[in-house]
Design a protein around this motif. Structure first.
Motif: not given
Length: 253
Positions: A30-42
């Motif tokens: 779950f944490s990887v999905i959330i943080m990967t999404t954040f890094l891709l967006i930013t």
């Protein structure tokens, strides 16, 4: 600090339904999905230097892999309060490691605090007749968690400043999820798919992923970067003082 305190409680609640390896694997996923999404967006993905690849692997092995194995299975033998007290010894050993390896300077009051904390933990562990009041397996597993956290902290200091805290958290959790995947498939997968799913069952794991894993590790990165290894760990040691188990969970194994 508050999130770290309640992570023991959320784990205890999740452990009523899922096995420890399942909890850790889903938590990391779950944490990887959330943080990967954040890094891709930013667009904050970074390239890891070849010389740092071993450090990232060591980081993931120490924590989350060995640390969570020790903590998660340790929590099945002892209460959440006992676990938090034992985990609070991390600054004691982290200070020794930082002093020996990185020559970090500590004041007399710091040493006094270390000694006082360590004595307090010993008083908590031993009975008046000198016998150990804790489950030996639980004590051994939590010792593994403590030593892993020390190794993690010392390894982390070589990466902080080169990579962003968010990126470090994402990489270590991704590698950790990969390391836990074989264990999950071998030991827990059959139990996992045979369990009826409801949102309430996953709620504590989601809380662990968002609040404990992400905020805890991200905050620790910032504290270690700003105040050094020992002081950053000492701040997080306060989680045992505000541990919610004192108010919510009555078990005292």
């Amino acid at each position: 600090m508050i999130f770290w305190s309640f992570s023991f409680i959320w784990f205890k609640v999740a452990n009523k339904t899922f096995h420890p390896i399942t909890i850790v694997f889903i938590r990391l996923l779950f944490s990887v999905i959330i943080m990967t999404t954040f890094l891709l967006i930013t667009r904050n993905y970074m390239k890891i230097k070849k010389t740092d690849r071993k450090l990232f692997m060591m980081l993931a092995l120490f924590e989350p892999f060995f640390y969570f194995l020790g903590e998660s299975f340790g929590l099945t033998y002892v209460s959440a309060t006992v676990c938090s007290v034992l985990i609070s010894t991390i600054p004691v050993f982290a200070a020794i490691g930082a002093r020996l390896i990185f020559k970090e300077k500590l004041k007399a009051i710091n040493y006094a605090g270390i000694v006082t904390s360590f004595i307090g933990v010993l008083v908590f562990i031993f009975n008046t007749d000198g016998s150990i009041s804790l489950n030996i397996k639980g004590l051994g597993l939590l010792t593994l968690a403590v030593l892993s956290a020390v190794g993690y902290n010392l390894t982390l200091s070589r990466l902080v400043g080169t990579y962003s805290p968010v990126y470090i958290v994402n990489v270590q959790n991704l590698l950790g999820a990969i390391l836990f995947l074989p264990l999950f498939l071998i030991f827990d997968f059959k139990h996992f798919i045979s369990t009826p799913f409801t949102f309430d069952m996953f709620r504590p794991i989601i809380e662990l992923s968002i609040f404990a894993s992400l905020r805890r590790f991200y905050s620790l990165r910032l504290l270690s970067k700003k105040y050094g290894n020992y002081k950053g760990k000492c701040f997080f040691k306060l989680h045992s003082s505000i541990h919610g188990d004192l108010f919510i969970l009555p078990d005292r194994r």
